[in-house]
Write an enzyme that holds these catalytic residues in place. Structure first.
Site, PDB file in Angstrom:
ATOM      1  N   GLY A  83       0.902  -1.141  -0.083  1.00 42.54           N
ATOM      2  CA  GLY A  83       0.046  -0.166   0.114  1.00 42.54           C
ATOM      3  C   GLY A  83       0.991   1.335  -0.042  1.00 42.54           C
ATOM      4  O   GLY A  83       0.310   2.289   0.259  1.00 42.54           O
ATOM      5  N   ASP A 121       7.406   8.744  -6.369  1.00 40.13           N
ATOM      6  CA  ASP A 121       7.031   7.137  -6.316  1.00 40.13           C
ATOM      7  C   ASP A 121       7.955   6.429  -7.061  1.00 40.13           C
ATOM      8  O   ASP A 121       8.861   6.862  -7.704  1.00 40.13           O
ATOM      9  CB  ASP A 121       5.739   7.108  -7.000  1.00 40.13           C
ATOM     10  CG  ASP A 121       5.027   5.617  -6.504  1.00 40.13           C
ATOM     11  OD1 ASP A 121       5.450   5.298  -5.525  1.00 40.13           O
ATOM     12  OD2 ASP A 121       4.386   5.116  -7.350  1.00 40.13           O
ATOM     13  N   GLU A 122       8.065   5.187  -6.416  1.00 43.48           N
ATOM     14  CA  GLU A 122       9.097   4.106  -6.812  1.00 43.48           C
ATOM     15  C   GLU A 122      10.399   4.466  -6.931  1.00 43.48           C
ATOM     16  O   GLU A 122      11.302   4.642  -7.787  1.00 43.48           O
ATOM     17  CB  GLU A 122       8.875   3.613  -8.426  1.00 43.48           C
ATOM     18  CG  GLU A 122       7.353   3.302  -8.619  1.00 43.48           C
ATOM     19  CD  GLU A 122       7.071   1.721  -8.128  1.00 43.48           C
ATOM     20  OE1 GLU A 122       7.990   1.223  -7.453  1.00 43.48           O
ATOM     21  OE2 GLU A 122       6.141   1.278  -7.840  1.00 43.48           O
ATOM     22  N   ALA A 123      10.752   5.177  -5.710  1.00 41.87           N
ATOM     23  CA  ALA A 123      12.136   6.018  -5.608  1.00 41.87           C
ATOM     24  C   ALA A 123      13.305   4.849  -5.548  1.00 41.87           C
ATOM     25  O   ALA A 123      14.317   5.160  -5.883  1.00 41.87           O
ATOM     26  CB  ALA A 123      12.503   6.465  -3.945  1.00 41.87           C
ATOM     27  N   GLN A 124      13.173   3.336  -5.374  1.00 42.20           N
ATOM     28  CA  GLN A 124      14.209   2.542  -5.592  1.00 42.20           C
ATOM     29  C   GLN A 124      14.677   2.580  -6.908  1.00 42.20           C
ATOM     30  O   GLN A 124      16.038   2.199  -7.088  1.00 42.20           O
ATOM     31  CB  GLN A 124      13.716   1.283  -4.966  1.00 42.20           C
ATOM     32  CG  GLN A 124      12.768   0.532  -6.031  1.00 42.20           C
ATOM     33  CD  GLN A 124      11.341   0.706  -6.151  1.00 42.20           C
ATOM     34  OE1 GLN A 124      11.054   1.627  -5.017  1.00 42.20           O
ATOM     35  NE2 GLN A 124      10.255   0.188  -6.836  1.00 42.20           N
ATOM     36  N   CYS A 140       1.297 -11.785   3.967  1.00 41.48           N
ATOM     37  CA  CYS A 140       2.040 -13.098   3.202  1.00 41.48           C
ATOM     38  C   CYS A 140       0.870 -14.054   2.630  1.00 41.48           C
ATOM     39  O   CYS A 140      -0.196 -14.315   3.140  1.00 41.48           O
ATOM     40  CB  CYS A 140       2.585 -13.896   4.170  1.00 41.48           C
ATOM     41  SG  CYS A 140       3.523 -15.393   3.739  1.00 41.48           S
ATOM     42  N   CYS A 145       0.940 -17.878   4.401  1.00 42.54           N
ATOM     43  CA  CYS A 145       0.492 -18.173   5.833  1.00 42.54           C
ATOM     44  C   CYS A 145      -0.398 -17.305   6.592  1.00 42.54           C
ATOM     45  O   CYS A 145      -0.909 -17.307   7.439  1.00 42.54           O
ATOM     46  CB  CYS A 145       1.738 -18.417   6.869  1.00 42.54           C
ATOM     47  SG  CYS A 145       2.766 -16.655   7.034  1.00 42.54           S
ATOM     48  N   CYS A 149       6.211 -13.482   4.303  1.00 40.97           N
ATOM     49  CA  CYS A 149       6.718 -13.107   5.566  1.00 40.97           C
ATOM     50  C   CYS A 149       8.065 -13.812   5.684  1.00 40.97           C
ATOM     51  O   CYS A 149       8.699 -14.228   4.557  1.00 40.97           O
ATOM     52  CB  CYS A 149       5.875 -13.605   6.547  1.00 40.97           C
ATOM     53  SG  CYS A 149       6.094 -15.664   6.931  1.00 40.97           S
ATOM     54  N   CYS A 156       8.145 -17.712   5.452  1.00 42.30           N
ATOM     55  CA  CYS A 156       7.858 -18.237   4.174  1.00 42.30           C
ATOM     56  C   CYS A 156       8.802 -17.670   2.718  1.00 42.30           C
ATOM     57  O   CYS A 156       8.844 -18.258   1.887  1.00 42.30           O
ATOM     58  CB  CYS A 156       6.456 -18.024   3.713  1.00 42.30           C
ATOM     59  SG  CYS A 156       5.159 -18.582   4.737  1.00 42.30           S
TER      60      CYS A 156
END
Length: 197
Positions: free
Chosen positions: A26, A93-96, A150, A153, A182, A185
């Site tokens: 989110g 947005d999408e700073a990576q 996740c 689970c 998670c 997993c």
């Protein structure tokens, strides 16, 4: 819960807010929410995204739940300085996916008195820090870490598990390529048990 900071009387001072987390947590939805509130308050806003991100739209920032807001696609973070003159709020947005100069750019905007709201993945699909995000988190005045659920689970998920075979860190994709997991997993990999039904 995040309490939005606000300017108080006198000299206007800027700050940096970072929204981070895994895919499907989110982040973009929260970025859009904050930017729309700024517009309701009649603050001048400018919003940017990397030009390589055309998954939902060429220009708009679009969340997984299809909320959207107009943005300006750019190729490098220096363009943000040129296009943000006289703004009150700058969203990214999408700073990576941006270059290593993004933290410096955000710092400069904050020093000019702007509220800078940045959203991005804090880790890549290998669980490593992603692009300029570690430096942004270090410089941030406010940090919001969001979690997904996740798919294996049902616990909180902080990892983006890549379901497809692809080389390289950068693979733009959605649910067909990634799923939130998670820690347990994510580590189990493809052998992780799926929830029944």
């Amino acid at each position: 819960m995040f309490i939005e900071p606000h300017w108080t009387g006198g000299e206007r001072r800027g700050w940096i807010e970072v929204i981070c987390g895994s895919m499907f947590s989110g982040k973009t939805e929260e970025l859009i929410r904050r930017l729309k509130r700024a517009r309701i308050a009649h603050q001048k806003t400018e919003i940017f995204k990397p030009s390589i991100d055309t998954r939902y739209a060429e220009r708009d920032i679009v969340s997984h739940d299809e909320r959207h807001i107009p943005s300006t696609p750019i190729d490098n973070s220096q363009e943000i300085l040129l296009l943000s003159q006289d703004m009150d709020v700058v969203g990214i947005d999408e700073a990576q996916f941006f270059d290593a100069e993004l933290p410096f750019v955000c710092d400069q905007l904050a020093l000019q008195g702007m509220r800078v709201i940045v959203a991005g993945l804090d880790m890549d699909f290998k669980g490593n820090p992603f692009g300029p995000m570690p430096a942004l988190l270090a410089k941030a005045d406010y940090i919001t870490k969001l979690h997904a659920i996740c798919v294996c689970c049902g616990h909180i998920a902080s990892y983006s598990y890549r379901k497809v075979s692809a080389k390289g860190q950068l693979l733009l994709g959605e649910a067909e390529s990634y799923e939130p997991r998670c820690r347990k997993c994510y580590t189990a990999g493809p052998a992780a048990d799926r929830r029944a039904g």
